[in-house]
Design a protein around this motif. Structure first.
Motif, PDB file in Angstrom:
ATOM      1  N   UNK A 248       0.805  -1.223   0.000  1.00  0.00           N
ATOM      2  CA  UNK A 248       0.000   0.000   0.000  1.00  0.00           C
ATOM      3  C   UNK A 248       0.836   1.270   0.000  1.00  0.00           C
ATOM      4  N   UNK A 249       2.109   1.158   0.358  1.00  0.00           N
ATOM      5  CA  UNK A 249       2.940   2.363   0.419  1.00  0.00           C
ATOM      6  C   UNK A 249       3.715   2.601  -0.872  1.00  0.00           C
ATOM      7  N   UNK A 250       3.454   1.761  -1.864  1.00  0.00           N
ATOM      8  CA  UNK A 250       4.113   1.975  -3.153  1.00  0.00           C
ATOM      9  C   UNK A 250       3.053   2.222  -4.210  1.00  0.00           C
ATOM     10  N   UNK A 251       3.402   2.989  -5.231  1.00  0.00           N
ATOM     11  CA  UNK A 251       2.460   3.240  -6.321  1.00  0.00           C
ATOM     12  C   UNK A 251       2.327   1.959  -7.145  1.00  0.00           C
ATOM     13  N   UNK A 252       1.369   1.966  -8.076  1.00  0.00           N
ATOM     14  CA  UNK A 252       1.168   0.790  -8.929  1.00  0.00           C
ATOM     15  C   UNK A 252       2.470   0.453  -9.657  1.00  0.00           C
ATOM     16  N   UNK A 253       3.115   1.490 -10.180  1.00  0.00           N
ATOM     17  CA  UNK A 253       4.361   1.278 -10.921  1.00  0.00           C
ATOM     18  C   UNK A 253       5.439   0.670 -10.012  1.00  0.00           C
ATOM     19  N   UNK A 254       5.580   1.250  -8.820  1.00  0.00           N
ATOM     20  CA  UNK A 254       6.607   0.741  -7.892  1.00  0.00           C
ATOM     21  C   UNK A 254       6.293  -0.685  -7.470  1.00  0.00           C
ATOM     22  N   UNK A 255       4.999  -1.005  -7.340  1.00  0.00           N
ATOM     23  CA  UNK A 255       4.602  -2.370  -7.001  1.00  0.00           C
ATOM     24  C   UNK A 255       5.038  -3.345  -8.083  1.00  0.00           C
ATOM     25  N   UNK A 256       4.877  -2.928  -9.332  1.00  0.00           N
ATOM     26  CA  UNK A 256       5.257  -3.822 -10.440  1.00  0.00           C
ATOM     27  C   UNK A 256       6.773  -4.005 -10.444  1.00  0.00           C
ATOM     28  N   UNK A 257       7.499  -2.913 -10.259  1.00  0.00           N
ATOM     29  CA  UNK A 257       8.971  -3.006 -10.257  1.00  0.00           C
ATOM     30  C   UNK A 257       9.453  -3.911  -9.120  1.00  0.00           C
ATOM     31  N   UNK A 258       8.718  -3.889  -8.004  1.00  0.00           N
ATOM     32  CA  UNK A 258       9.102  -4.741  -6.867  1.00  0.00           C
ATOM     33  C   UNK A 258       9.115  -6.215  -7.244  1.00  0.00           C
ATOM     34  N   UNK A 259       8.396  -6.552  -8.306  1.00  0.00           N
ATOM     35  CA  UNK A 259       8.339  -7.962  -8.727  1.00  0.00           C
ATOM     36  C   UNK A 259       9.557  -8.425  -9.486  1.00  0.00           C
ATOM     37  N   UNK A 260      10.404  -7.497  -9.878  1.00  0.00           N
ATOM     38  CA  UNK A 260      11.568  -7.906 -10.681  1.00  0.00           C
ATOM     39  C   UNK A 260      12.888  -7.624  -9.969  1.00  0.00           C
TER      40      UNK A 260
ATOM     41  N   UNK B 298      -2.314   2.011 -17.962  1.00  0.00           N
ATOM     42  CA  UNK B 298      -1.262   2.972 -18.287  1.00  0.00           C
ATOM     43  C   UNK B 298      -1.411   4.286 -17.549  1.00  0.00           C
ATOM     44  N   UNK B 299      -2.664   4.698 -17.356  1.00  0.00           N
ATOM     45  CA  UNK B 299      -2.878   5.989 -16.691  1.00  0.00           C
ATOM     46  C   UNK B 299      -2.923   5.854 -15.164  1.00  0.00           C
ATOM     47  N   UNK B 300      -2.739   4.641 -14.684  1.00  0.00           N
ATOM     48  CA  UNK B 300      -2.814   4.430 -13.231  1.00  0.00           C
ATOM     49  C   UNK B 300      -1.432   4.137 -12.631  1.00  0.00           C
ATOM     50  N   UNK B 301      -0.405   4.322 -13.421  1.00  0.00           N
ATOM     51  CA  UNK B 301       0.937   3.937 -12.959  1.00  0.00           C
ATOM     52  C   UNK B 301       1.326   4.614 -11.646  1.00  0.00           C
ATOM     53  N   UNK B 302       0.921   5.863 -11.496  1.00  0.00           N
ATOM     54  CA  UNK B 302       1.331   6.584 -10.291  1.00  0.00           C
ATOM     55  C   UNK B 302       0.255   6.589  -9.213  1.00  0.00           C
ATOM     56  N   UNK B 303      -0.771   5.774  -9.407  1.00  0.00           N
ATOM     57  CA  UNK B 303      -1.855   5.725  -8.414  1.00  0.00           C
ATOM     58  C   UNK B 303      -1.442   4.831  -7.248  1.00  0.00           C
ATOM     59  N   UNK B 304      -1.963   5.166  -6.061  1.00  0.00           N
ATOM     60  CA  UNK B 304      -1.732   4.314  -4.888  1.00  0.00           C
ATOM     61  C   UNK B 304      -2.738   3.167  -4.925  1.00  0.00           C
ATOM     62  N   UNK B 305      -2.400   2.033  -4.362  1.00  0.00           N
ATOM     63  CA  UNK B 305      -3.329   0.888  -4.402  1.00  0.00           C
ATOM     64  C   UNK B 305      -4.736   1.221  -3.908  1.00  0.00           C
ATOM     65  N   UNK B 306      -4.825   2.067  -2.865  1.00  0.00           N
ATOM     66  CA  UNK B 306      -6.172   2.346  -2.352  1.00  0.00           C
ATOM     67  C   UNK B 306      -6.972   3.268  -3.266  1.00  0.00           C
ATOM     68  N   UNK B 307      -6.338   3.730  -4.343  1.00  0.00           N
ATOM     69  CA  UNK B 307      -7.077   4.528  -5.335  1.00  0.00           C
ATOM     70  C   UNK B 307      -7.565   3.655  -6.487  1.00  0.00           C
ATOM     71  N   UNK B 308      -7.236   2.356  -6.432  1.00  0.00           N
ATOM     72  CA  UNK B 308      -7.605   1.441  -7.513  1.00  0.00           C
ATOM     73  C   UNK B 308      -8.756   0.540  -7.072  1.00  0.00           C
ATOM     74  N   UNK B 309      -9.547   0.096  -8.054  1.00  0.00           N
ATOM     75  CA  UNK B 309     -10.619  -0.866  -7.747  1.00  0.00           C
ATOM     76  C   UNK B 309      -9.989  -2.247  -7.501  1.00  0.00           C
ATOM     77  N   UNK B 310     -10.800  -3.178  -6.998  1.00  0.00           N
ATOM     78  CA  UNK B 310     -10.297  -4.533  -6.738  1.00  0.00           C
ATOM     79  C   UNK B 310      -9.730  -5.175  -7.993  1.00  0.00           C
ATOM     80  N   UNK B 311     -10.448  -5.013  -9.132  1.00  0.00           N
ATOM     81  CA  UNK B 311     -10.004  -5.602 -10.398  1.00  0.00           C
ATOM     82  C   UNK B 311      -8.704  -4.973 -10.861  1.00  0.00           C
ATOM     83  N   UNK B 312      -8.600  -3.649 -10.707  1.00  0.00           N
ATOM     84  CA  UNK B 312      -7.365  -2.964 -11.119  1.00  0.00           C
ATOM     85  C   UNK B 312      -6.192  -3.410 -10.251  1.00  0.00           C
TER      86      UNK B 312
END
Lengths: 421, 238
Positions: free
Chosen positions: B106-118, B143-157
């Motif tokens: 929750x403390x990382x953006x969507x983009x940072x979360x993805x990078x954490x996987x590699x 693509x437009x949600x890369x800098x969004x925080x997880x709590x700003x995303x829906x469950x599916x996103x």
């Protein structure tokens, strides 16, 4: 939905090989630094972060204060020692501190002077007395240093130009760096006016009158509010002639070309235990050792330093613990992604560093303020030096590392299996 | 979609006579019996079964999080049953998990979360991690949600961000524990379609546990567990 895998150049898969601890730590630190997780988590846990920051800042302030007090006490205790102009000193056997008022028999001067390596000797007498003048509500305690006007054992600012004035008995030089209790004494005497002062009472309980005829700069210490420099003649007249036989130490100036250590050895043989010949460095070191080991000051500052260190550790640990507790499932996710203990250590360390860095800067700024206020009141020479900065920086590092290691223990419990539940 | 074993790649996971129990003596509870299983590259295996049947235990064993009480587990040809330390860590790096919820940091953006996987894999390259993560997010419609925080995303996103994180590490095995149970029908379908596509194109094996009958058709095979014993169930494709 059709997926197209990204067409980016992929590095060749490296074979796994056991890395050295340092390289694994460096790599984990690099990964942790590229992931601002700890800082973000701290930002989200605002209350505990602010509480930790306040706690760590206070503990650093305690550490800075202890270091400042220690420096002030030790430095003010050896101010006179640093102004001694002899190569060697004859001090009482087992000398520890001037404050213990041990004495050397003046007859030792003849024995010392007989050594071919010795060019001259200069005794210094030391005592304490109370003093007052018209501008003071109550008398204050100060140290007096009596010198042989022909061969002064010390050289402090203001002494040389005013030395001749001491040839007249009951004329004294006042320490202009004394604490402010003495009113405008230093200012008036500095203008060249002769200021009458009252010293300690005599046998008939009449206060002895003396005259301040100039100023010198020595500085007070913990036990005395200031100092005066007087001549041997004034000392005999005011305090009694028996003092002449009992100097606190005798400064020894070596003849040109004389070997310091050999002369010292030869003098020590000659005095045969009735005194001890030491170097100026030893003289200062013994006084410092006395203050640090044999007075409550040393114990209090040491204990307070350790307390500050421990309180700081507890507050950093508190912030780390709160974050781990709150984000435990997220650490489990990281573990499931293959992040190892080195990474977790770096991450926890990052949280600690994010607390300690602003706390250190604020603590440093506040400490400078505290030093300034304390120095204005105490005149003990409290100042922020390299030692204070380095020691408190090392203390901060210790706090962070130790609390991080404790916090890491908490992460042992993290198991990605919990994410299945 | 019929199962086509002969186009599938070599086995990613092999479980041979796996047996597992919790506790000992009078407290002993047997949860898995004689599990024999092979999952190949490109295969999506759905595991079904009632609560308490042993599904999660099987998934954690296949994911090397738990050691089986008996039997042999091979991962990418290596016997990991008693493997420990760095060797096991290296193999674990080739497995990725997708959970029902709590997938993202929750403390990382969507983009940072993805990078954490590699970041922990040998594929990590500081110069390419971010563009690669952005590309994957774009590909998954985020693509437009890369800098969004997880709590700003829906469950599916959030689940799609988690899939992007799985994809970026190019794993050999993906273990998904009821990834659609917290999603609506459309979002759930999107997630399993992406997993299926990932299995086929990235040539990895996917093991997915679910109760959701509507997604059974994406499976290459379906395994049903009941009282610790598993058996294969034919899939009816609509």
């Amino acid at each position: 939905m059709a997926l197209t895998l990204p067409e980016f150049p992929l590095p060749a898969l490296r074979r796994w090989r056991p890395g050295l601890l340092l390289s694994r730590l460096m790599s984990a630190a690099k990964t942790a630094a590229s992931m601002p997780l700890g800082a973000q988590q701290l930002r989200r846990q605002r209350t505990s972060t602010l509480l930790s920051l306040a706690g760590v800042t206070s503990s650093l302030l305690v550490i800075f204060a202890q270091l400042g007090i220690e420096r002030a006490v030790y430095d003010s205790g050896v101010r006179l020692h640093r102004s001694v102009i002899a190569d060697l000193l004859l001090v009482p056997a087992g000398f520890k501190s001037l404050q213990l008022h041990a004495e050397v028999p003046v007859a030792m001067t003849d024995i010392v002077s007989a050594d071919p390596g010795v060019e001259g000797t200069s005794p210094l007498w030391f005592g304490v007395m109370s003093m007052s003048h018209a501008g003071m509500p109550t008398p204050r305690r100060l140290a007096w240093y009596a010198i042989d006007v022909e061969r002064p054992a010390i050289d402090v600012p203001g002494l040389r130009e005013n030395l001749y004035k001491l040839r007249v008995v009951r004329r004294i030089l006042f320490d202009r760096d004394s604490r402010p209790y003495f009113g405008d004494l230093a200012e008036v005497a500095g203008r060249g006016e002769e200021v009458p002062v009252l010293g300690p009472p005599d046998n008939r309980l009449l206060l002895r009158e003396m005259f301040v005829v100039g100023t010198v700069a020595i500085g007070p210490n913990v036990v005395n509010d200031g100092a005066v420099v007087i001549s041997e003649g004034t000392m005999s007249e005011v305090f009694g002639s028996w003092w002449t036989d009992r100097p606190a130490f005798i400064g020894i100036t070596l003849a040109p070309g004389a070997d310091l250590l050999k002369t010292r050895e030869s003098l020590n043989r000659a005095v045969a235990g009735r005194g001890e010949v030491i170097t100026r460095q030893e003289f200062e070191a013994r006084e410092r050792a006395y203050w640090s080991r044999e007075t409550p000051v040393g114990y209090i500052t040491d204990v307070s330093f350790i307390m500050g260190l421990m309180i700081g550790m507890v507050f950093i640990y508190y912030a780390q613990y709160q974050i781990i507790r709150f984000y435990l499932p997220e650490y489990a996710i990281l573990k499931s992604l293959g992040y190892d203990w080195w990474f977790f250590l770096c991450m926890i360390g990052q949280i600690g560093a994010a607390i300690i860095t602003p706390a250190f800067l604020v603590g440093f700024a506040l400490a400078r303020l505290v030093y300034g206020v304390a120095e204005a009141a105490l005149h003990l020479g409290m100042s922020m030096g390299m030692r204070e900065m380095v020691v408190s920086l090392v203390a901060s590092l210790i706090m962070t590392v130790v609390s991080s290691l404790f916090a890491l223990r908490r992460l042992w419990k993290v198991d990605p299996i919990m994410l299945f539940e | 979609m019929p199962t086509d074993h002969h186009v599938l790649g070599p086995a990613v996971v092999e479980a041979i006579d796996i047996h597992h129990h919790y506790g000992d003596g009078a407290q002993r509870v047997d949860v898995l019996f004689d599990i024999n299983l092979q999952i190949r590259e490109g295969e999506l295996l759905i595991v079904t079964g009632p609560s308490g049947s042993g599904k999660t235990t099987l998934l954690t064993i296949l994911g090397t999080m738990r050691r089986p009480s008996q039997g042999v587990l091979r991962l990418l040809g290596a016997d990991v049953t008693n493997m420990q330390g760095a060797g096991l860590d290296a193999l674990r790096n080739r497995i990725r998990f997708l959970f029902q919820k709590r997938n993202l940091l929750s403390s990382l953006t969507a983009l940072q979360n993805v990078i954490a996987g590699v970041s922990t894999t040998p594929l990590s390259d500081p110069a390419w991690n971010e563009p690669r993560a952005r590309h994957l997010l774009g590909m998954l419609g985020l693509g437009d949600k890369a800098d969004a925080w997880p709590d700003e995303l829906s469950g599916g996103q959030q689940q799609r961000v988690a899939i992007a994180r799985v994809m970026i590490g190019l794993p050999d095995l993906i273990i998904a524990d009821e990834p659609t149970s917290a999603l609506d029908r459309v979002a759930g379908r999107l997630v399993v379609d992406q997993l299926k596509d990932l299995a086929m194109r990235a040539k990895c094996a996917v093991v997915l546990s679910t109760h959701d009958e509507r997604i059974f058709d994406v499976a290459s095979r379906r395994l049903h567990i009941e009282d610790g014993r598993c058996f294969e169930v034919p899939i009816h494709y609509h």
